[in-house]
Design a protein around this motif. Sequence first.
Motif, mmCIF file in Angstrom:
data_model
loop_
_atom_site.group_PDB
_atom_site.id
_atom_site.type_symbol
_atom_site.label_atom_id
_atom_site.label_comp_id
_atom_site.label_asym_id
_atom_site.label_seq_id
_atom_site.Cartn_x
_atom_site.Cartn_y
_atom_site.Cartn_z
ATOM 1 N N GLY A 1 0.755 -1.236 0.000
ATOM 2 C CA GLY A 1 0.000 0.000 0.000
ATOM 3 C C GLY A 1 0.788 1.289 0.000
ATOM 4 N N PHE A 2 2.106 1.233 -0.147
ATOM 5 C CA PHE A 2 2.901 2.463 -0.143
ATOM 6 C C PHE A 2 2.923 3.066 -1.537
ATOM 7 N N GLN A 3 2.519 4.352 -1.652
ATOM 8 C CA GLN A 3 2.515 5.011 -2.952
ATOM 9 C C GLN A 3 2.418 6.523 -2.755
ATOM 10 N N ASN A 4 2.250 7.253 -3.880
ATOM 11 C CA ASN A 4 2.158 8.716 -3.873
ATOM 12 C C ASN A 4 3.427 9.355 -3.328
ATOM 13 N N TYR A 5 4.556 8.773 -3.662
ATOM 14 C CA TYR A 5 5.852 9.310 -3.239
ATOM 15 C C TYR A 5 6.800 9.206 -4.428
ATOM 16 N N ASN A 6 7.484 10.285 -4.730
ATOM 17 C CA ASN A 6 8.292 10.347 -5.953
ATOM 18 C C ASN A 6 9.613 9.595 -5.776
ATOM 19 N N LEU A 7 9.523 8.295 -5.736
ATOM 20 C CA LEU A 7 10.670 7.417 -5.524
ATOM 21 C C LEU A 7 10.564 6.214 -6.444
ATOM 22 N N VAL A 8 11.662 5.909 -7.110
ATOM 23 C CA VAL A 8 11.747 4.714 -7.947
ATOM 24 C C VAL A 8 12.807 3.797 -7.339
ATOM 25 N N VAL A 9 12.462 2.533 -7.176
ATOM 26 C CA VAL A 9 13.359 1.557 -6.557
ATOM 27 C C VAL A 9 13.600 0.402 -7.517
ATOM 28 N N ARG A 10 14.854 0.056 -7.665
ATOM 29 C CA ARG A 10 15.214 -1.153 -8.414
ATOM 30 C C ARG A 10 15.545 -2.239 -7.406
ATOM 31 N N MET A 11 14.831 -3.355 -7.463
ATOM 32 C CA MET A 11 15.028 -4.483 -6.558
ATOM 33 C C MET A 11 15.717 -5.619 -7.312
ATOM 34 N N ILE A 12 16.846 -6.082 -6.749
ATOM 35 C CA ILE A 12 17.655 -7.104 -7.401
ATOM 36 C C ILE A 12 17.857 -8.272 -6.438
ATOM 37 N N ASP B 1 7.830 2.075 -9.285
ATOM 38 C CA ASP B 1 7.644 3.522 -9.247
ATOM 39 C C ASP B 1 6.555 3.802 -8.221
ATOM 40 N N PHE B 2 6.957 4.330 -7.074
ATOM 41 C CA PHE B 2 6.011 4.509 -5.985
ATOM 42 C C PHE B 2 5.160 5.770 -6.130
ATOM 43 N N LEU B 3 5.401 6.567 -7.166
ATOM 44 C CA LEU B 3 4.542 7.722 -7.370
ATOM 45 C C LEU B 3 3.133 7.268 -7.765
ATOM 46 N N ASP B 4 3.057 6.322 -8.688
ATOM 47 C CA ASP B 4 1.744 5.813 -9.108
ATOM 48 C C ASP B 4 1.634 4.300 -8.915
ATOM 49 N N LEU B 5 2.596 3.726 -8.210
ATOM 50 C CA LEU B 5 2.649 2.287 -7.945
ATOM 51 C C LEU B 5 2.564 1.487 -9.252
ATOM 52 N N SER B 6 3.472 1.831 -10.148
ATOM 53 C CA SER B 6 3.581 1.098 -11.405
ATOM 54 C C SER B 6 4.916 0.359 -11.439
ATOM 55 N N PHE B 7 5.090 -0.471 -12.478
ATOM 56 C CA PHE B 7 6.258 -1.342 -12.539
ATOM 57 C C PHE B 7 6.874 -1.230 -13.942
ATOM 58 N N PRO B 8 7.526 -0.105 -14.206
ATOM 59 C CA PRO B 8 8.053 0.157 -15.550
ATOM 60 C C PRO B 8 9.261 -0.709 -15.857
ATOM 61 N N THR B 9 9.580 -0.822 -17.117
ATOM 62 C CA THR B 9 10.767 -1.574 -17.534
ATOM 63 C C THR B 9 12.003 -0.683 -17.567
ATOM 64 N N THR B 10 11.792 0.641 -17.641
ATOM 65 C CA THR B 10 12.907 1.592 -17.579
ATOM 66 C C THR B 10 12.542 2.723 -16.621
ATOM 67 N N ARG B 11 13.543 3.428 -16.144
ATOM 68 C CA ARG B 11 13.300 4.536 -15.236
ATOM 69 C C ARG B 11 12.540 5.655 -15.941
ATOM 70 N N PRO B 12 11.614 6.301 -15.266
ATOM 71 C CA PRO B 12 10.847 7.390 -15.893
ATOM 72 C C PRO B 12 11.741 8.591 -16.198
ATOM 73 N N GLU B 13 11.326 9.396 -17.173
ATOM 74 C CA GLU B 13 12.116 10.542 -17.592
ATOM 75 C C GLU B 13 12.013 11.714 -16.624
ATOM 76 N N ARG B 14 10.979 11.771 -15.815
ATOM 77 C CA ARG B 14 10.821 12.882 -14.869
ATOM 78 C C ARG B 14 11.916 12.834 -13.808
ATOM 79 N N GLU B 15 12.141 13.946 -13.153
ATOM 80 C CA GLU B 15 13.090 13.979 -12.043
ATOM 81 C C GLU B 15 12.523 13.169 -10.884
ATOM 82 N N HIS B 16 13.340 12.322 -10.276
ATOM 83 C CA HIS B 16 12.860 11.458 -9.192
ATOM 84 C C HIS B 16 14.032 10.972 -8.343
#
Length: 573
Positions: free
Chosen positions: A486-497, A515-530
Amino acid sequence: MKINCRGTVVITGNETKEQGHDKYINLSQGYEQTYSRSDPRPPSLHNCHELKPDLPDSGRGHLGEKQDLSFGDNMTAQTPNVVLTLDPEATGLLKHGINFKKSPQNNKSYIIYKSSDGFRACRNQCKHQGGLFIKDIEDLDNRTVKCTKHTWKLNVSTMKYVNPPDSFFQDELEVEIRDDGGLQLVELCPTDPWMADAREPEELKEGEVKVTYLTHACMELQLGRRRFMFDPWLKGPAFARGWWLLHEPPSDSLDRLCAADLIYISHMHSDHLRAIRPANLKQQKCAKTTSNTGHKILNTVDCTRPNGGRLPQNVDLMMGDFAGGASGFPMTFYGGKYSDSWKADFIKTERKKLRNYKAQLVKSLQPKIYCPFAGYFVEAHPSDRYIKDTNFKNSPDDLNGLINEVAPDIKTWTPKPGAVLDLGLALKDPKKSAKQREAIINPPASAKIYKDSWDFDLYVEELNSAIDSEIFRHQNWIPFYYTWAGFQNYNLVVRMIETDDDFEPLVEGYDYLVDFLDLSFPTTRPEREHSYLEIKNRVGVMRYTVLHGTLWDNLYIGFQNRISRNPDVYHHK
């Protein structure tokens, strides 16, 4: 008021009050209450209430139930205290923006912010670990101060911390303008709970109150015929497989736990309650214990600034942590400035700061006896040799030696497993009793003090059993788990290995972005500052954490991951 799962309580007989992380026992009243924790909790802790004995018609719930606690008028009344006074001339000299002022009465520092709207003020003390603020040279608007300890930043115009973002508000002082044009800062202070029904201490009889150290943070308190157990981590590892007991508990420790009239768990970390099958513990009635002796014991385990720094003075026994090193920072961090030499210098400096802080705290409170505990753990597993060699810890003897220098009238006790402190004997004046018995009974010379084996395989195999769980054969466990968290709405992207024990990525392990801003799971890092974190996790511990819904503290405090962050800033959330 509700007691949540991260808080602990002040206990004064029939009254319970949340105070962050401090524990207070008042022997002048009956002791019949423990605390509750509010959900949500990890599933593995849902049966914790079974560790607590029934209470006789007290109307209070078991550990784990939600409950509202009400207090008498004496617990809600607040007393206004003037902490700083400026005459009209000094008030007129205050400049727009930030002003640092020190009180000649208490030698404490305060911050006054002046604007066209008036004044705001607070203590010059960071909420994190009590560090002093200084002017932030990066702030051109003269609104922000920076903590000298960990560079937390406070916007004094709003009284909101900006680093870490979206975290805390600073406790504000009342600013009163006097008739003569002067100014005074007023702090509203609630009545101290330990002052309610305070009694003059009576002389304790020999054997009336005994404290037995078992291991780490586990103490047994004997009041007459009743026995209370604190924070029973008695076997196995804590924080997954990262912490192991340094001291060998007495052989009858589990029997003592089963026979305890009350088990007190200060907070939900596993070094304060290692999971024990409830069936192994007896259910017992706990009658009210009354001593009416007016003596006090203060337990400040794992507190940075307990109760906001307001604690009882002149207690009979004070117990507190001392070691440091109970965090993955900076040992588990890599990249950037985190070289081995930087880590060594940082750790050395921080341990010295902690030692000095603890000594000054004890000096200011003037307990009759001080005991350092809750720091007796070791990174014993061979795979964590780097952590063990890097994570230098304070010695209890060094802290006690420093206390003896700055406050020579305070007695100190470095406990050994099974050692017993008789409080009545310890408080007696040796000049009045030439035949006084020893107040501390140490274990026999043949007793084993330090552990030399830990059954590593048993516990590591339990963690690694999660690796082949059915859920991890399907990649959709990833969105399912993080949605559940349930953690989201925070401008943080985490790569888990996922990695092996040496933190080398596994060929067939998961490697994904969240991507915890919208709780999505992209294949690459977003272009926005984060903000970006890269976290390498030992696969067995990570999958066990996911499978059982346990805390990520097991990964971080347990040294089971390696972390890189950009930018290199602390994320409160």
